[in-house]
Motif scaffolding. Structure first.
Motif, short mmCIF file in Angstrom:
data_model
loop_
_atom_site.label_atom_id
_atom_site.label_comp_id
_atom_site.label_asym_id
_atom_site.label_seq_id
_atom_site.Cartn_x
_atom_site.Cartn_y
_atom_site.Cartn_z
N LEU A 132 0.84 -1.19 0.00
CA LEU A 132 0.00 0.00 0.00
C LEU A 132 0.88 1.25 0.00
O LEU A 132 1.90 1.29 0.68
CB LEU A 132 -0.93 0.01 1.21
N ASP A 135 1.54 6.53 3.62
CA ASP A 135 1.37 6.20 5.03
C ASP A 135 0.11 5.37 5.30
O ASP A 135 -0.29 5.23 6.46
CB ASP A 135 1.29 7.49 5.86
N GLN A 136 -0.51 4.85 4.27
CA GLN A 136 -1.75 4.10 4.48
C GLN A 136 -1.59 2.94 5.47
O GLN A 136 -2.45 2.75 6.34
CB GLN A 136 -2.32 3.60 3.15
N ILE A 140 -3.99 3.07 8.73
CA ILE A 140 -5.02 2.04 8.90
C ILE A 140 -4.74 1.23 10.17
O ILE A 140 -5.66 0.89 10.92
CB ILE A 140 -5.06 1.13 7.66
N SER A 156 -1.71 11.25 11.79
CA SER A 156 -1.36 11.95 10.55
C SER A 156 -0.76 13.33 10.83
O SER A 156 0.03 13.84 10.04
CB SER A 156 -2.60 12.10 9.65
N SER A 161 1.32 13.05 7.02
CA SER A 161 0.77 12.21 5.96
C SER A 161 0.02 13.02 4.91
O SER A 161 -0.56 14.07 5.21
CB SER A 161 -0.18 11.17 6.56
N ASP A 165 -3.99 9.98 1.57
CA ASP A 165 -3.76 8.79 2.37
C ASP A 165 -4.64 8.79 3.61
O ASP A 165 -5.20 7.76 4.01
CB ASP A 165 -2.29 8.71 2.79
N SER A 168 -8.46 8.18 2.54
CA SER A 168 -8.74 6.81 2.11
C SER A 168 -8.66 5.84 3.29
O SER A 168 -9.45 4.89 3.38
CB SER A 168 -7.78 6.38 1.01
N SER A 169 -7.75 6.09 4.23
CA SER A 169 -7.64 5.24 5.42
C SER A 169 -8.87 5.41 6.31
O SER A 169 -9.41 4.42 6.82
CB SER A 169 -6.38 5.61 6.21
N LEU A 318 -7.60 6.11 -5.77
CA LEU A 318 -7.97 5.18 -4.71
C LEU A 318 -8.32 3.82 -5.28
O LEU A 318 -8.00 2.78 -4.69
CB LEU A 318 -9.17 5.74 -3.92
N THR A 321 -5.58 1.09 -5.71
CA THR A 321 -5.14 0.32 -4.55
C THR A 321 -6.31 -0.23 -3.77
O THR A 321 -6.13 -0.75 -2.67
CB THR A 321 -4.30 1.21 -3.61
N ALA A 325 -6.23 -2.55 -0.37
CA ALA A 325 -6.75 -1.94 0.85
C ALA A 325 -7.87 -2.78 1.45
O ALA A 325 -7.97 -2.93 2.67
CB ALA A 325 -7.27 -0.53 0.55
#
Length: 348
Positions: A132, A135-136, A140, A156, A161, A165, A168-169, A318, A321, A325
């Motif tokens: 990933l 920083d995902q 997460i 973050s 971050s 990222d 999306s997290s 997004l 990935t 994810a």
């Protein structure tokens, strides 16, 4: 107006400092928080913070608003995602009853610490193995192990971050936490958990405090009380985790100064504020009405911040990935549910 191309390939409008003003974006974030509150009021099963993220993503992709979101509103939306998040996290400390948490006993403290450690490091390892980006994996892992969106926002801040990222997290963690509201009550009977044990399991495994309440209340007030106390114990671990991340970042950037010429603080100010707020709550000097107002303000501030973060999401990026994810989200869910279930069995 210049275009800044991010590493992910997303072009983001950058307004010059001379012409930029945060107020359009701040007003949009406030409107997004209000809309999220309305959605939660109409459909209580939808957490306000989850609705905020989704609304932010949706607004950023509407043809009529896309240019405004990425241009004139971007400074204010980014400001909301940073500053309002910090204030909301400080207020989160007022909901942490340290005296109540300590009454659970040292065995429960050890159990919760083990769940947090196993979830954090297991998710971080799996996320990196899956490749990933950015920083995902770190974000997460933080969201699953501590308290969802609030923890992601806190980490973050010290890791620096990318907004995408973060958003999306938050989207992944809130989605899985929302699914837990429907899935976990169905497992109480098959797993042979009493109501108090089920409450502890929920408190140790579900991400957001609101999702914990929504899940545990299905088993009655006894389960709900246990769930909230265990969850608060997990929230108490937010400060040491953020401090550890800040120390790691500081070590990697040793000798590097911020844009203002100062070295990064070893412990962020908002983390100290979080601890101070928790200590103030423990004194019992604040009336219940003040705590209720603080909780409302915390929800509104975090909702506005998450709307700002959601508006930074670029769905095509997004999607590239999304499969990895989803695998990480499922794997982390199995880890936190399994470890916490084993911990509950050992401590009841």
């Amino acid at each position: 107006m210049a275009l800044l191309h991010r590493p992910h390939g997303v072009a983001v409008a950058r307004v010059s400092r001379e012409t930029s003003t945060p107020w359009p974006g701040v007003a949009m974030a406030a409107g997004g928080a209000l809309a999220a509150w309305g959605i939660h009021w109409v459909v209580p099963a939808v957490p306000m913070l989850t609705a905020s993220v989704v609304l932010g993503i949706a607004v950023a992709h509407l043809p009529g608003l896309r240019t405004f979101v990425r241009g004139a509103a971007r400074p204010g939306l980014s400001l909301a995602g940073r500053r309002l998040m910090r204030i909301g996290i400080v207020l989160l400390g007022l909901g942490l009853g340290l005296d109540q948490v300590l009454r659970l006993g040292w065995t429960t403290v050890v159990m919760v610490a083990a769940v947090v450690a196993a979830t954090f490091f297991g998710t971080l390892w799996l996320g990196r193995r899956l490749g990933l980006p950015g920083d995902q994996p770190l974000l997460i892992a933080t969201g699953y192990s501590i308290c969802g969106a609030s923890a992601i926002g806190a980490v973050s801040e010290v890791s620096g971050s990318d907004e995408e990222d973060v958003a999306s997290s938050v989207a992944l963690v809130t989605l899985c936490g929302t699914l837990a509201i429907a899935v976990l009550p169905l497992l109480q009977g098959p797993l042979g958990l009493s109501d108090p044990a089920f409450g502890r399991w929920v408190g140790a495994s579900v991400h957001d405090v609101g999702q914990v309440v929504a899940t545990a209340q299905t088993a009655g007030p006894g389960a709900l009380g246990e769930a909230v106390l265990v969850k608060l114990m997990r929230v108490a671990m937010l400060a040491p985790l953020v401090a550890a991340v800040a120390f790691s970042v500081r070590a990697r950037r040793r000798g590097v100064r911020t844009s203002s010429g100062r070295r990064p603080a070893p412990v962020p100010l908002f983390v100290a504020g979080f601890l101070a707020a928790a200590a103030l709550r423990a004194t019992g000097v604040l009336p219940e009405a003040a705590l209720e107002w603080a909780h409302t303000a915390q929800e509104v501030l975090l909702a506005a911040a998450l709307f700002g973060l959601g508006s930074a999401v670029h769905l095509p990026t997004l999607a590239r990935t999304g499969g990895r994810a989803a695998v990480l989200g499922l794997g982390a869910w199995v880890v936190v549910a399994g470890v916490s279930y084993a911990g509950v069995l050992l401590t009841v």
